[in-house]
Design a protein around this motif. Structure first.
Motif, PDB file in Angstrom:
ATOM      1  N   SER A 159      -0.218   0.767  25.643  1.00  0.00           N
ATOM      2  CA  SER A 159      -0.282   2.083  24.396  1.00  0.00           C
ATOM      3  C   SER A 159      -1.546   1.970  23.919  1.00  0.00           C
ATOM      4  O   SER A 159      -1.846   3.127  23.485  1.00  0.00           O
ATOM      5  CB  SER A 159       0.939   1.591  23.579  1.00  0.00           C
ATOM      6  OG  SER A 159       0.511   0.175  22.959  1.00  0.00           O
ATOM      7  N   HIS A 160      -2.263   0.920  23.888  1.00  0.00           N
ATOM      8  CA  HIS A 160      -3.559   0.743  23.321  1.00  0.00           C
ATOM      9  C   HIS A 160      -4.472   1.886  24.173  1.00  0.00           C
ATOM     10  O   HIS A 160      -5.364   2.459  23.677  1.00  0.00           O
ATOM     11  CB  HIS A 160      -4.270  -0.546  23.284  1.00  0.00           C
ATOM     12  CG  HIS A 160      -3.968  -1.199  21.907  1.00  0.00           C
ATOM     13  ND1 HIS A 160      -4.384  -0.744  20.880  1.00  0.00           N
ATOM     14  CD2 HIS A 160      -3.305  -2.482  21.632  1.00  0.00           C
ATOM     15  CE1 HIS A 160      -4.045  -1.636  19.777  1.00  0.00           C
ATOM     16  NE2 HIS A 160      -3.504  -2.507  20.176  1.00  0.00           N
ATOM     17  N   VAL A 161      -4.233   1.620  25.399  1.00  0.00           N
ATOM     18  CA  VAL A 161      -5.176   2.615  26.392  1.00  0.00           C
ATOM     19  C   VAL A 161      -4.754   4.078  26.166  1.00  0.00           C
ATOM     20  O   VAL A 161      -5.774   4.897  26.120  1.00  0.00           O
ATOM     21  CB  VAL A 161      -4.876   2.074  27.765  1.00  0.00           C
ATOM     22  CG1 VAL A 161      -5.611   3.188  28.920  1.00  0.00           C
ATOM     23  CG2 VAL A 161      -5.331   0.742  28.331  1.00  0.00           C
ATOM     24  N   ALA A 162      -3.620   4.377  25.978  1.00  0.00           N
ATOM     25  CA  ALA A 162      -3.004   5.502  25.822  1.00  0.00           C
ATOM     26  C   ALA A 162      -3.418   6.255  24.631  1.00  0.00           C
ATOM     27  O   ALA A 162      -3.466   7.445  24.001  1.00  0.00           O
ATOM     28  CB  ALA A 162      -1.624   5.739  25.765  1.00  0.00           C
ATOM     29  N   ALA A 163      -4.064   5.492  23.454  1.00  0.00           N
ATOM     30  CA  ALA A 163      -4.519   5.970  22.109  1.00  0.00           C
ATOM     31  C   ALA A 163      -5.725   6.999  22.359  1.00  0.00           C
ATOM     32  O   ALA A 163      -6.124   7.943  21.830  1.00  0.00           O
ATOM     33  CB  ALA A 163      -5.084   4.877  21.417  1.00  0.00           C
ATOM     34  N   ASN A 164      -6.411   6.757  23.754  1.00  0.00           N
ATOM     35  CA  ASN A 164      -7.383   7.432  24.036  1.00  0.00           C
ATOM     36  C   ASN A 164      -6.765   9.005  24.549  1.00  0.00           C
ATOM     37  O   ASN A 164      -7.618   9.980  24.282  1.00  0.00           O
ATOM     38  CB  ASN A 164      -8.314   7.101  25.488  1.00  0.00           C
ATOM     39  CG  ASN A 164      -8.908   6.026  24.769  1.00  0.00           C
ATOM     40  OD1 ASN A 164     -10.313   6.316  24.237  1.00  0.00           O
ATOM     41  ND2 ASN A 164      -8.695   4.639  25.210  1.00  0.00           N
ATOM     42  N   ALA A 209     -13.691   3.816  28.889  1.00  0.00           N
ATOM     43  CA  ALA A 209     -13.151   3.962  27.522  1.00  0.00           C
ATOM     44  C   ALA A 209     -13.114   2.658  27.124  1.00  0.00           C
ATOM     45  O   ALA A 209     -13.039   1.654  27.809  1.00  0.00           O
ATOM     46  CB  ALA A 209     -11.512   4.523  28.032  1.00  0.00           C
ATOM     47  N   ILE A 210     -12.704   2.702  25.947  1.00  0.00           N
ATOM     48  CA  ILE A 210     -12.179   1.429  25.041  1.00  0.00           C
ATOM     49  C   ILE A 210     -11.124   1.430  24.505  1.00  0.00           C
ATOM     50  O   ILE A 210     -10.760   2.417  23.967  1.00  0.00           O
ATOM     51  CB  ILE A 210     -13.570   0.839  24.111  1.00  0.00           C
ATOM     52  CG1 ILE A 210     -13.897   1.821  23.049  1.00  0.00           C
ATOM     53  CG2 ILE A 210     -14.660   0.568  25.069  1.00  0.00           C
ATOM     54  CD1 ILE A 210     -15.032   1.344  21.909  1.00  0.00           C
ATOM     55  N   SER A 211     -10.438   0.419  24.203  1.00  0.00           N
ATOM     56  CA  SER A 211      -9.138   0.430  23.247  1.00  0.00           C
ATOM     57  C   SER A 211      -8.878  -1.051  22.767  1.00  0.00           C
ATOM     58  O   SER A 211      -9.614  -1.905  23.021  1.00  0.00           O
ATOM     59  CB  SER A 211      -8.067   0.794  24.223  1.00  0.00           C
ATOM     60  OG  SER A 211      -7.858  -0.289  25.105  1.00  0.00           O
ATOM     61  N   GLY A 212      -7.960  -1.060  21.799  1.00  0.00           N
ATOM     62  CA  GLY A 212      -7.696  -2.161  21.188  1.00  0.00           C
ATOM     63  C   GLY A 212      -8.306  -2.426  19.947  1.00  0.00           C
ATOM     64  O   GLY A 212      -9.157  -1.640  19.492  1.00  0.00           O
ATOM     65  N   GLY A 213      -7.855  -3.266  18.840  1.00  0.00           N
ATOM     66  CA  GLY A 213      -8.387  -3.618  17.606  1.00  0.00           C
ATOM     67  C   GLY A 213      -9.733  -3.353  17.388  1.00  0.00           C
ATOM     68  O   GLY A 213     -10.528  -2.931  16.623  1.00  0.00           O
ATOM     69  N   VAL A 214     -10.567  -4.201  18.515  1.00  0.00           N
ATOM     70  CA  VAL A 214     -11.824  -4.484  18.226  1.00  0.00           C
ATOM     71  C   VAL A 214     -12.687  -3.169  18.730  1.00  0.00           C
ATOM     72  O   VAL A 214     -14.021  -3.045  18.431  1.00  0.00           O
ATOM     73  CB  VAL A 214     -12.184  -5.391  18.909  1.00  0.00           C
ATOM     74  CG1 VAL A 214     -13.673  -5.849  19.032  1.00  0.00           C
ATOM     75  CG2 VAL A 214     -11.675  -6.841  18.927  1.00  0.00           C
ATOM     76  N   SER A 215     -12.026  -2.287  19.324  1.00  0.00           N
ATOM     77  CA  SER A 215     -12.739  -0.950  19.626  1.00  0.00           C
ATOM     78  C   SER A 215     -13.094  -0.148  18.326  1.00  0.00           C
ATOM     79  O   SER A 215     -13.878   0.942  18.274  1.00  0.00           O
ATOM     80  CB  SER A 215     -11.943  -0.028  20.321  1.00  0.00           C
ATOM     81  OG  SER A 215     -10.494   0.276  19.761  1.00  0.00           O
ATOM     82  N   ALA A 216     -12.394  -0.781  17.142  1.00  0.00           N
ATOM     83  CA  ALA A 216     -13.098  -0.073  15.746  1.00  0.00           C
ATOM     84  C   ALA A 216     -14.270  -0.950  15.320  1.00  0.00           C
ATOM     85  O   ALA A 216     -14.879  -0.395  14.233  1.00  0.00           O
ATOM     86  CB  ALA A 216     -12.054  -0.417  14.706  1.00  0.00           C
TER      87      ALA A 216
END
Length: 334
Positions: free
Chosen positions: A114-119, A266-273
């Motif tokens: 789902s983190h990947v899907a945030a994109n 792409a990047i994802s997950g909390g650290v991608s912020a």
């Protein structure tokens, strides 16, 4: 297709309504940050109890904000792995109850998928295949997204995750919870080139990560100054540490992209912020002519909208869960 999705893998009670995997009709979150700040981190038992208290209200708010009733929903989705088992069970069992009562399909979603899907929610035209760096408090790996529900881990961390390392560095500097977020904030006031931190090499694989040495280096720098009664330059240490982590992640990701012939990243997950990582990747990808996809800030941390997005593609692939499905603390994204 409207999916009501639920996310309770850690300390955020979240619910959302997502249309066809790409449009967020509503996204509501009840945060527990203030309470867990008292303990310097997430207390699993407290998190579970707060999920129980909050979930009904959060789901109701998500439905109301989207101008929908349960009768308008086509499927129910919830995170089932990985995460804190007690927390996962609250959301998953709530979703099971709705699925059974309404006779709607139940879709169990992997948290990291789902983190990947945030994109997909940020970029309506993004489609697999692409390369994705997944960076969170508990996970760090580079992933080939071959299709919406087909993934292959290409490289991973051998010890600590990037988010965990940032949190531990923040704790060593006595910054409040959430550590990684506050480390990033204070780093903007410092000199990122003042301190040197190591970028460990992994002999078994040039693509894998290792973060334990970084954490130890930060602790040693702090202890050295304390022993000499030298005031800690917290801003400069924070800036240098964040810069090193971002540089380490960026170098590895672009090396994999080059050698695997990927142009979409792409990047994802909390650290991608993390502001250092975002700025560095934007700069490097522009220079090297890579397509870069970064989720909106509100979609980087845990939320239910990303769960609803991935649930749509799981449903399209025929991945419907049975009501006896259980929560799992650990489960490969593959």
């Amino acid at each position: 297709m409207k999916i009501l999705s639920i996310e309770t893998s850690c300390d955020e009670t979240a619910a959302a309504v997502v249309l066809n995997g790409r449009k967020v009709l509503s996204s509501k979150i009840a945060s527990q940050i203030k309470e867990h700040n008292l303990y310097g981190g997430v207390v699993p038992e407290i998190a579970s109890r707060r999920h129980i208290e909050n979930i009904s209200t959060v789901v109701k708010n998500a439905l109301e904000f989207s101008n929908n009733k349960l009768s308008n929903i086509d499927a129910i989705a919830a995170t089932h792995a990985p995460g804190l088992v007690g927390s996962l069970l609250v959301g998953l069992n709530f979703a099971k109850g709705l699925s059974f009562a309404l006779n709607l399909p139940l879709i169990a979603v992997h948290h990291l998928r789902s983190h990947v899907a945030a994109n997909y929610l940020t970029y309506k035209n993004l489609t697999p295949p692409f390369l994705c760096l997944v960076v969170s408090g508990g996970h760090t790996f580079i992933l080939e997204v071959l299709d919406y529900t087909k993934f292959k881990i290409f490289s991973k961390t051998c010890d600590d995750a990037a988010g965990e390392t940032l949190d531990k560095a923040a704790r060593a500097l006595k910054l409040s919870y959430p550590g990684g977020v506050n480390l990033d904030k204070i780093s903007k006031l410092g000199n990122k080139f003042l301190f040197n931190f190591p970028k460990p090499k992994v002999d078994s694989s040039p693509y894998d990560f290792s973060f334990s040495g970084l954490k130890t280096s930060m602790i040693n720098k702090i202890q050295e100054r304390k022993q000499k009664s030298i005031k800690l330059p917290i801003e400069d240490l924070s800036a240098s540490f964040c810069h090193c982590v971002a540089s380490y992640l960026t170098e590895k990701l672009l090396l994999v992209a080059k050698n695997k012939n990927y142009k979409k990243i792409a990047i994802s997950g909390g650290v991608s912020a993390n502001s250092h990582l975002r700025k560095m990747l934007i700069k490097e990808c522009k220079e090297k002519k890579y397509e870069l996809y970064i989720p909106k800030l509100e979609l980087c941390t845990d939320n239910a909208a990303m769960v609803g997005s991935q649930a749509y593609y799981e449903y399209k692939s025929g991945n419907i869960a049975k009501l006896n499905i259980n929560a799992q603390a650990n489960l490969s994204i593959e």
